[in-house]
Every structure is written in structure tokens, then in C-alpha cells.
Design a protein around this motif. Structure first.
Motif, PDB file in Angstrom:
ATOM      1  N   ASN A 116       0.868  -1.310  -0.032  1.00 52.00           N
ATOM      2  CA  ASN A 116      -0.209  -0.018   0.023  1.00 52.00           C
ATOM      3  C   ASN A 116       0.744   1.564   0.052  1.00 52.00           C
ATOM      4  O   ASN A 116       0.378   2.349   0.556  1.00 52.00           O
ATOM      5  N   MET A 117       2.000   1.184  -0.756  1.00 48.38           N
ATOM      6  CA  MET A 117       2.875   2.457  -0.477  1.00 48.38           C
ATOM      7  C   MET A 117       2.236   3.553  -1.241  1.00 48.38           C
ATOM      8  O   MET A 117       2.606   4.629  -0.864  1.00 48.38           O
ATOM      9  N   PHE A 118       1.503   3.229  -2.613  1.00 49.81           N
ATOM     10  CA  PHE A 118       0.956   4.463  -2.990  1.00 49.81           C
ATOM     11  C   PHE A 118      -0.123   5.025  -2.442  1.00 49.81           C
ATOM     12  O   PHE A 118      -0.501   6.165  -2.294  1.00 49.81           O
ATOM     13  N   VAL A 119      -0.999   4.148  -1.805  1.00 49.87           N
ATOM     14  CA  VAL A 119      -2.034   4.874  -0.894  1.00 49.87           C
ATOM     15  C   VAL A 119      -1.578   5.563   0.227  1.00 49.87           C
ATOM     16  O   VAL A 119      -1.986   6.843   0.708  1.00 49.87           O
ATOM     17  N   LEU A 120      -0.617   4.903   0.788  1.00 51.09           N
ATOM     18  CA  LEU A 120       0.056   5.689   2.121  1.00 51.09           C
ATOM     19  C   LEU A 120       0.718   7.103   1.690  1.00 51.09           C
ATOM     20  O   LEU A 120       0.700   8.213   2.339  1.00 51.09           O
ATOM     21  N   GLY A 121       1.437   7.044   0.443  1.00 50.68           N
ATOM     22  CA  GLY A 121       1.902   8.117  -0.016  1.00 50.68           C
ATOM     23  C   GLY A 121       1.154   9.252  -0.203  1.00 50.68           C
ATOM     24  O   GLY A 121       1.331  10.591  -0.210  1.00 50.68           O
ATOM     25  N   ALA A 122      -0.350   8.864  -0.918  1.00 50.90           N
ATOM     26  CA  ALA A 122      -1.203   9.691  -1.261  1.00 50.90           C
ATOM     27  C   ALA A 122      -1.693  10.304   0.042  1.00 50.90           C
ATOM     28  O   ALA A 122      -2.025  11.796  -0.056  1.00 50.90           O
ATOM     29  N   ILE A 123      -1.951   9.742   1.226  1.00 50.50           N
ATOM     30  CA  ILE A 123      -2.405  10.226   2.257  1.00 50.50           C
ATOM     31  C   ILE A 123      -1.344  11.346   2.899  1.00 50.50           C
ATOM     32  O   ILE A 123      -1.736  12.326   3.243  1.00 50.50           O
ATOM     33  N   ILE A 124      -0.111  10.816   2.860  1.00 53.07           N
ATOM     34  CA  ILE A 124       1.039  11.607   3.292  1.00 53.07           C
ATOM     35  C   ILE A 124       0.869  13.025   2.479  1.00 53.07           C
ATOM     36  O   ILE A 124       1.221  14.105   3.212  1.00 53.07           O
ATOM     37  N   ILE A 125       0.885  12.955   1.182  1.00 55.05           N
ATOM     38  CA  ILE A 125       1.070  13.965   0.306  1.00 55.05           C
ATOM     39  C   ILE A 125      -0.201  14.867   0.701  1.00 55.05           C
ATOM     40  O   ILE A 125      -0.110  16.330   0.800  1.00 55.05           O
ATOM     41  N   GLY A 126      -1.320  14.443   0.881  1.00 52.33           N
ATOM     42  CA  GLY A 126      -2.477  15.299   1.038  1.00 52.33           C
ATOM     43  C   GLY A 126      -2.416  16.043   2.190  1.00 52.33           C
ATOM     44  O   GLY A 126      -2.852  17.390   2.447  1.00 52.33           O
ATOM     45  N   PHE A 127      -1.897  15.358   3.418  1.00 48.21           N
ATOM     46  CA  PHE A 127      -1.638  16.047   4.867  1.00 48.21           C
ATOM     47  C   PHE A 127      -0.672  17.173   4.806  1.00 48.21           C
ATOM     48  O   PHE A 127      -0.589  17.736   5.785  1.00 48.21           O
ATOM     49  N   VAL A 128       0.252  17.007   3.994  1.00 52.39           N
ATOM     50  CA  VAL A 128       1.402  17.722   3.760  1.00 52.39           C
ATOM     51  C   VAL A 128       1.103  19.346   3.753  1.00 52.39           C
ATOM     52  O   VAL A 128       1.259  20.232   4.139  1.00 52.39           O
ATOM     53  N   PHE A 129       0.127  19.361   2.702  1.00 47.56           N
ATOM     54  CA  PHE A 129      -0.442  20.517   2.333  1.00 47.56           C
ATOM     55  C   PHE A 129      -1.330  21.094   3.798  1.00 47.56           C
ATOM     56  O   PHE A 129      -1.233  22.577   3.931  1.00 47.56           O
ATOM     57  N   PHE A 130      -1.833  20.442   4.282  1.00 44.38           N
ATOM     58  CA  PHE A 130      -2.824  20.804   5.572  1.00 44.38           C
ATOM     59  C   PHE A 130      -1.691  21.225   6.788  1.00 44.38           C
ATOM     60  O   PHE A 130      -1.858  22.311   7.526  1.00 44.38           O
ATOM     61  N   HIS A 131      -0.746  20.561   7.084  1.00 46.63           N
ATOM     62  CA  HIS A 131       0.450  20.908   7.746  1.00 46.63           C
ATOM     63  C   HIS A 131       1.146  22.178   7.443  1.00 46.63           C
ATOM     64  O   HIS A 131       1.371  22.804   8.211  1.00 46.63           O
ATOM     65  N   LEU A 132       1.446  22.478   6.201  1.00 46.34           N
ATOM     66  CA  LEU A 132       2.238  23.697   5.589  1.00 46.34           C
ATOM     67  C   LEU A 132       1.023  24.874   5.981  1.00 46.34           C
ATOM     68  O   LEU A 132       1.892  26.026   6.476  1.00 46.34           O
ATOM     69  N   THR A 133      -0.145  24.731   6.070  1.00 45.99           N
ATOM     70  CA  THR A 133      -0.983  25.966   6.338  1.00 45.99           C
ATOM     71  C   THR A 133      -0.819  26.279   7.898  1.00 45.99           C
ATOM     72  O   THR A 133      -0.971  27.556   8.280  1.00 45.99           O
ATOM     73  N   HIS A 134      -0.270  25.495   8.668  1.00 42.84           N
ATOM     74  CA  HIS A 134      -0.328  25.682  10.021  1.00 42.84           C
ATOM     75  C   HIS A 134       1.290  26.176  10.474  1.00 42.84           C
ATOM     76  O   HIS A 134       1.266  26.999  11.575  1.00 42.84           O
ATOM     77  N   PHE A 135       2.393  25.860   9.948  1.00 45.16           N
ATOM     78  CA  PHE A 135       3.473  26.212  10.271  1.00 45.16           C
ATOM     79  C   PHE A 135       4.345  27.008   9.139  1.00 45.16           C
ATOM     80  O   PHE A 135       4.645  28.109   9.321  1.00 45.16           O
ATOM     81  N   TRP A 136       4.633  26.463   8.097  1.00 45.80           N
ATOM     82  CA  TRP A 136       5.442  26.885   7.002  1.00 45.80           C
ATOM     83  C   TRP A 136       4.745  28.317   6.539  1.00 45.80           C
ATOM     84  O   TRP A 136       5.492  29.232   6.285  1.00 45.80           O
ATOM     85  N   ALA A 137       3.399  28.157   6.476  1.00 44.50           N
ATOM     86  CA  ALA A 137       2.817  29.512   5.893  1.00 44.50           C
ATOM     87  C   ALA A 137       2.777  30.750   7.027  1.00 44.50           C
ATOM     88  O   ALA A 137       2.687  31.802   6.557  1.00 44.50           O
ATOM     89  N   TRP A 165      -8.349  18.850  20.007  1.00 46.37           N
ATOM     90  CA  TRP A 165      -7.919  17.461  20.004  1.00 46.37           C
ATOM     91  C   TRP A 165      -8.345  16.893  18.588  1.00 46.37           C
ATOM     92  O   TRP A 165      -7.635  15.754  18.402  1.00 46.37           O
ATOM     93  N   TRP A 166      -9.299  17.331  17.671  1.00 43.34           N
ATOM     94  CA  TRP A 166      -9.266  16.572  16.536  1.00 43.34           C
ATOM     95  C   TRP A 166      -8.317  17.092  15.587  1.00 43.34           C
ATOM     96  O   TRP A 166      -7.929  15.847  14.686  1.00 43.34           O
ATOM     97  N   VAL A 167      -7.624  18.009  15.530  1.00 44.99           N
ATOM     98  CA  VAL A 167      -6.252  18.293  14.768  1.00 44.99           C
ATOM     99  C   VAL A 167      -5.323  17.328  15.439  1.00 44.99           C
ATOM    100  O   VAL A 167      -4.531  16.752  14.625  1.00 44.99           O
ATOM    101  N   MET A 168      -5.137  17.185  16.747  1.00 41.73           N
ATOM    102  CA  MET A 168      -4.051  16.403  16.942  1.00 41.73           C
ATOM    103  C   MET A 168      -4.088  14.829  16.738  1.00 41.73           C
ATOM    104  O   MET A 168      -3.244  14.408  16.354  1.00 41.73           O
TER     105      MET A 168
END
Length: 234
Positions: A116-137, A165-168
Motif C-alpha cells: 500500500n505504498m502508493f495509498v500511504l504516499g497519497a495520504i501523506i501528500i494530502g496532509f502535507v498541504f494541511f501541515h504547511l498551512t499551520h506552520f510553514w505558511a 483534539w481533533w487536529v491532534m
């Protein structure tokens, strides 16, 4: 072989970055035990006079050398994504259908993460953008490009983000996906460069689990500690 080498190099680069990033984040946990998290984050004078390890780590990530590495990291991440998608497509074509991630060893085929490397990678990529809005941005983007409002206090960003809690919980699920991706990716990377003997293969798998677990545990500890700081410690 050339394409595998590209994936190996980009993957190795990302593992090193994650290890560095997780270590700096974990400094915030250490700061909570030395009294430099809550009080320093809440008091502007204390914050400016007594930077904790986490703040010093964030300052290090803002140095010119590291700033130059940001586009390199982005390029490496993009290469890794493109390579992963291309490899998945090649495996689907080679097997005449969707057969997931194709790897040569039976141990890998039996691994859920390998399949499931492709599925896991897709999940990780999607959440990277969510993460960037919290800190990098809110830190690197305003500092580097003058876009948005710059936040100089990373402790406040931690408690603001992980105070919900839901973000965590979402972040922890993301960290779990990262763990599975790293566990397979680590030994697959070393196997590509020739460390695939019967003795070293077993050792590499164990080392991969240790490295992935260390990285993810530091990320999880950071998130949980920030949640506790935000909700239970004045």
C-alpha cells in the motif's frame, strides 16, 4: 536501475530531513520540562531573553543555508512523488491490472506497507498541504517571500494547532501513515543499493523499524505535549 537510484536518493534525502525536523520539534518537549515552554511562550519578555531549544532550532531552520535547501527539498519531494507514481503505473501495466506495489522479495510482498505504498504516499501528500498551512505558511513563507503575517513564536503555533483534539488526532493518524511508509521505504532504499543479502536484509528491516519509530514517536510526543500544554497547563 537508474530510476530506482533516483527514488533511493530522493527517499534518503527525505528521511534525513524528517529526522532533523522531528528532532527540532522534540526540543519543545524538552523545553516543557525545563520551564521554557509555557512561561516563555506566554511572556514576550521571557521569550526574547531566554529562548528554549525549540526556538533555537527554529532559528537554525531560518538560517540562509537551510533556507536555500527549502527549494531543494521541494524538488526532492516532487521527484519522489513522480517516481512513486511512475513505479506504481509500471507495476500495474506489468501485471495486467491493479496489483499494488511490486517488489522482488517475498518478505516485502507479505508486508502490508509494501502493498500500500502508493495509498500511504497519497495520504501523506494530502496532509502535507494541511501541515504547511499551520506552520510553514506562518513562519517561512512570510519570512522568505513577505506573504502573510510572520509569527516569531513557534510555541504559540504549537499550542494553537494542537490545542484542538481533533487536529491532534488527525496529525497522529498522519504520523502512523508516515511510519508505515518509512518502514518499507527504508529497507527498500538500502536493498536497491545492494544490501539485500540474507543476513543484512533482516538487520536492515530492524534498523528501518527503529528509525521510523524514532522519527514518528518524536512527532507524536510533540503533538501530545502541545495539546497538554494548551489545555491542562496554565
Amino acid at each position: 536501475m537508474e530510476n530506482k537510484f533516483i527514488g533511493t536518493v530522493s527517499g534518503a534525502f527525505l528521511i534525513i530531513f524528517l529526522l532533523l525536523h522531528a528532532t527540532i520539534n522534540f526540543f519543545s518537549v524538552i523545553d516543557s520540562f525545563t520551564g521554557k515552554f509555557g512561561s516563555v511562550a506566554a511572556d514576550a519578555d521571557l521569550f526574547s531573553k531566554g529562548d528554549g531549544l525549540f526556538k533555537l532550532g527554529c532559528d537554525f531552520m531560518s538560517t540562509p543555508v537551510i533556507s536555500i535547501m527549502v527549494p531543494v527539498l521541494a524538488l526532492g519531494f516532487l521527484v519522489h512523488i513522480v517516481y512513486g507514481c511512475w513505479l506504481t503505473w509500471q507495476n500495474i501495466r506489468a501485471r495486467g491490472g491493479v496489483k499494488r506495489y511490486e517488489v522482488p522479495s517475498k518478505a516485502a510482498v507479505d508486508s502490508w506497507s509494501a502493498k500500500n505504498m502508493f495509498v500511504l504516499g497519497a495520504i501523506i501528500i494530502g496532509f502535507v498541504f494541511f501541515h504547511l498551512t499551520h506552520f510553514w505558511a506562518k513562519m517561512q513563507l512570510p519570512e522568505m517571500f513577505g506573504i502573510g503575517n510572520y509569527e516569531d513564536n513557534p510555541y504559540l503555533l504549537l499550542v494553537t494547532t494542537f490545542g484542538n483534539w481533533w487536529v491532534m488526532a488527525l496529525y497522529i493518524l498522519w504520523f502512523v501513515a508516515v511510519w508505515f511508509h518509512l518502514v518499507h521505504g527504508f529497507w527498500s532504499m538500502l536493498q536497491t543499493v545492494g544490501w539485500n543479502g540474507s543476513v543484512w536484509f533482516k538487520r536492515i528491516k530492524v534498523i528501518g523499524v527503529i528509525v521510523a519509530s524514532l522519527i514518528v514517536l518524536m512527532f507524536v510526543a510533540t503533538a501530545v505535549n502541545a495539546f497538554i500544554q494548551a489545555n491542562f497547563i496554565a
